[in-house]
Design an enzyme around this catalytic site. Structure first.
Site, PDB file in Angstrom:
ATOM      1  N   GLU A   1       0.839  -1.219   0.000  1.00 51.94           N
ATOM      2  CA  GLU A   1       0.000   0.000   0.000  1.00 51.94           C
ATOM      3  C   GLU A   1       0.870   1.264   0.000  1.00 51.94           C
ATOM      4  O   GLU A   1       0.394   2.365  -0.286  1.00 51.94           O
ATOM      5  CB  GLU A   1      -0.961   0.005   1.198  1.00 51.94           C
ATOM      6  CG  GLU A   1      -1.979  -1.122   1.195  1.00 51.94           C
ATOM      7  CD  GLU A   1      -3.121  -0.905   0.187  1.00 51.94           C
ATOM      8  OE1 GLU A   1      -2.858  -0.377  -0.912  1.00 51.94           O
ATOM      9  OE2 GLU A   1      -4.263  -1.252   0.499  1.00 51.94           O
TER      10      GLU A   1
ATOM     11  N   THR B   1      -6.442   7.712  -2.438  1.00 51.06           N
ATOM     12  CA  THR B   1      -6.287   7.370  -1.019  1.00 51.06           C
ATOM     13  C   THR B   1      -5.186   8.204  -0.367  1.00 51.06           C
ATOM     14  O   THR B   1      -5.308   8.614   0.785  1.00 51.06           O
ATOM     15  CB  THR B   1      -6.008   5.863  -0.880  1.00 51.06           C
ATOM     16  OG1 THR B   1      -7.139   5.161  -1.434  1.00 51.06           O
ATOM     17  CG2 THR B   1      -5.821   5.439   0.553  1.00 51.06           C
TER      18      THR B   1
HETATM   19  N1  LIG Z   1      -1.841  -3.590  -8.293  1.00 50.07           N
HETATM   20  C1  LIG Z   1      -2.523  -2.433  -8.266  1.00 50.07           C
HETATM   21  N2  LIG Z   1      -3.865  -2.433  -8.387  1.00 50.07           N
HETATM   22  C2  LIG Z   1      -4.555  -1.262  -8.361  1.00 50.07           C
HETATM   23  N3  LIG Z   1      -3.998  -0.033  -8.209  1.00 50.07           N
HETATM   24  C3  LIG Z   1      -2.652  -0.018  -8.082  1.00 50.07           C
HETATM   25  C4  LIG Z   1      -1.865  -1.198  -8.089  1.00 50.07           C
HETATM   26  N4  LIG Z   1      -0.577  -0.842  -7.925  1.00 50.07           N
HETATM   27  C5  LIG Z   1      -0.551   0.495  -7.816  1.00 50.07           C
HETATM   28  N5  LIG Z   1      -1.793   0.995  -7.938  1.00 50.07           N
HETATM   29  C6  LIG Z   1      -2.145   2.432  -7.894  1.00 50.07           C
HETATM   30  O1  LIG Z   1      -2.890   2.652  -6.688  1.00 50.07           O
HETATM   31  C7  LIG Z   1      -3.936   3.603  -6.923  1.00 50.07           C
HETATM   32  C8  LIG Z   1      -5.247   2.935  -6.520  1.00 50.07           C
HETATM   33  O2  LIG Z   1      -5.133   2.610  -5.170  1.00 50.07           O
HETATM   34  P1  LIG Z   1      -5.922   3.454  -4.054  1.00 50.07           P
HETATM   35  O3  LIG Z   1      -5.740   4.914  -4.334  1.00 50.07           O
HETATM   36  O4  LIG Z   1      -5.526   2.914  -2.752  1.00 50.07           O
HETATM   37  O5  LIG Z   1      -7.435   3.149  -4.387  1.00 50.07           O
HETATM   38  P2  LIG Z   1      -8.253   1.821  -4.119  1.00 50.07           P
HETATM   39  O6  LIG Z   1      -7.463   0.964  -3.174  1.00 50.07           O
HETATM   40  O7  LIG Z   1      -9.516   2.350  -3.568  1.00 50.07           O
HETATM   41  O8  LIG Z   1      -8.382   1.196  -5.459  1.00 50.07           O
HETATM   42  C9  LIG Z   1      -3.921   3.957  -8.383  1.00 50.07           C
HETATM   43  O9  LIG Z   1      -3.248   5.198  -8.527  1.00 50.07           O
HETATM   44  C10 LIG Z   1      -3.073   2.845  -9.012  1.00 50.07           C
HETATM   45  O10 LIG Z   1      -2.333   3.329 -10.110  1.00 50.07           O
HETATM   46  N1  LIG Z   2      -7.939   2.884   5.869  1.00 51.00           N
HETATM   47  C1  LIG Z   2      -7.642   3.276   4.499  1.00 51.00           C
HETATM   48  C2  LIG Z   2      -8.555   2.485   3.575  1.00 51.00           C
HETATM   49  C3  LIG Z   2      -8.356   2.801   2.102  1.00 51.00           C
HETATM   50  O1  LIG Z   2      -9.252   1.975   1.368  1.00 51.00           O
HETATM   51  P1  LIG Z   2      -9.351   2.107  -0.243  1.00 51.00           P
HETATM   52  O2  LIG Z   2     -10.197   0.952  -0.675  1.00 51.00           O
HETATM   53  O3  LIG Z   2     -10.012   3.441  -0.517  1.00 51.00           O
HETATM   54  O4  LIG Z   2      -7.951   2.063  -0.762  1.00 51.00           O
HETATM   55  C4  LIG Z   2      -7.829   4.775   4.315  1.00 51.00           C
HETATM   56  O5  LIG Z   2      -8.935   5.236   4.574  1.00 51.00           O
HETATM   57  O6  LIG Z   2      -6.853   5.442   3.932  1.00 51.00           O
END
Ligand SMILES: Nc1ncnc2c1ncn2[C@@H]1O[C@H](COP(=O)(O)OP(=O)(O)O)[C@@H](O)[C@H]1O
Ligand SMILES: N[C@@H](CCOP(=O)(O)O)C(=O)O
Length: 306
Positions: free
Chosen positions: A124, A179
């Site tokens: 993450e 996020t």
């Molecule tokens: N394996 C992956 N799958 C999805 N998103 C990824 C991955 N690796 C990196 N990312 C990046 O993470 C971001 C999405 O994650 P996040 O912002 O945590 O949203 P969520 O977890 O809600 O999908 C995007 O910018 C994406 O490019």
């Molecule tokens: N506890 C995290 C959860 C993020 O979940 P996502 O599905 O939106 O990646 C936060 O709130 O930052």
């Protein structure tokens, strides 16, 4: 080897970085294979995800795991996305969970699902800049999980004794680094009264799950701190929550860091009305939303070993 992991909704109620739920709304697939080599080398393949090892949550988590156990191999990692990214459905977490679960089997590391959380959560960092364990723990272990200790990584499954499903209201938007931005919106300091209110909600929600008490769950699906601080990301949320409760939903919360809204419903809820009214609220706020029904699911699994 082909590995799969389900989507998740984190931050249930006041459970920011604590409570998350794995659900069968969507799933990610990981293909992983390895050849002998004198050093560790990971090649990432996939569409719609970063292909640099340090930028992809799956390869970042995999690298951390294999480095820790001094695995020297040439690894091909293909990320096949089924979970839309950036919508609060634990997309980055699911592929990190699947990657470490598959590597654990492939290299016979013998780690438990709980022990794998420590590595999956590092993935993450690639997606949001912070190693939050909630999504990956849900996608690895399944069910509803509570992160009891984020340092020694102690994660426990919360027994669920009420039959419910989720209506996920998913806005079709793209918020760059969603996020990461959402985590920067969370206040660093809060009034004690807000802490106590949120602690009450969390207590009520966990007790409601364990006792199978619909009213306790409804009371617990609230958050006066994190959801409130992030509301500009999902201005339609209060109204969706209102129309859901009016049509006898158990409750509603923001799914993860949003923008998806998770509505908890059961046989007493008017599901069709909740869906119709929620999609109308999205439109009224200028968002195009879809909905998806989902049930609580299990953890990561091996789809094919060869
Ligand atoms: N394996 C992956 N799958 C999805 N998103 C990824 C991955 N690796 C990196 N990312 C990046 O993470 C971001 C999405 O994650 P996040 O912002 O945590 O949203 P969520 O977890 O809600 O999908 C995007 O910018 C994406 O490019
Ligand atoms: N506890 C995290 C959860 C993020 O979940 P996502 O599905 O939106 O990646 C936060 O709130 O930052």
């Amino acid at each position: 080897m082909i590995v799969k992991a389900f989507s998740s909704s984190a931050n249930l109620g006041a459970g920011y970085d604590i409570l998350a739920l794995a659900h069968n709304a969507f799933e990610d697939t990981i293909e992983i294979e390895a050849k002998n080599s004198s050093e560790l080398d990971i090649k990432v393949e996939g569409e719609g995800v970063p292909l640099a090892v340090e930028k992809n949550s799956a390869s970042y988590a995999l690298y951390e795991l294999l480095r820790e156990y001094n695995v020297r191999a040439k690894v091909r990692l293909k990320v096949i996305k089924g979970i839309p990214a950036g919508l609060g459905l634990g997309s980055s977490g699911a592929s990190a969970a699947a990657a470490v679960y598959g590597a654990n089997e492939l290299f016979k590391l013998g780690l438990s699902r709980q022990e794998l959380v420590k590595f999956a959560m590092k993935g993450e960092i690639a997606s949001s800049g912070s190693p939050h364990p909630d999504n990956v723990a849900a996608s690895l272990i399944g069910g509803v999980i509570s992160v009891v200790n984020p340092n020694s990584i102690k994660v426990e499954q919360v027994p669920i004794n009420l039959d419910f499903e989720l209506i996920l209201i998913i806005p079709l938007v793209k918020i760059e680094a969603k996020t990461k931005k959402a985590r920067e919106m969370v206040p660093k300091q809060i009034e004690i009264s807000k802490y106590v209110a949120n602690a009450r909600y969390l207590s009520s929600l966990i007790l409601g799950f364990i006792k199978g008490d619909r009213e306790l769950i409804r009371l617990g699906l609230n958050d006066d701190i994190v959801e409130k601080s992030r509301e500009p990301l999902f201005p339609y949320y209060p109204k969706i929550k209102e129309v859901s409760l009016l049509n006898n939903a158990i409750g509603a919360c923001v799914s993860g860091a949003g923008p998806t809204i998770a509505i908890f419903v059961d046989s007493m809820s008017d599901k069709n009305k909740i869906i119709d009214e929620s999609l109308k609220v999205c439109k009224a706020y200028g968002y195009e939303c879809i909905y998806k029904l989902a049930k609580v699911s299990g953890g990561a699994w091996i789809e094919r070993r060869d």
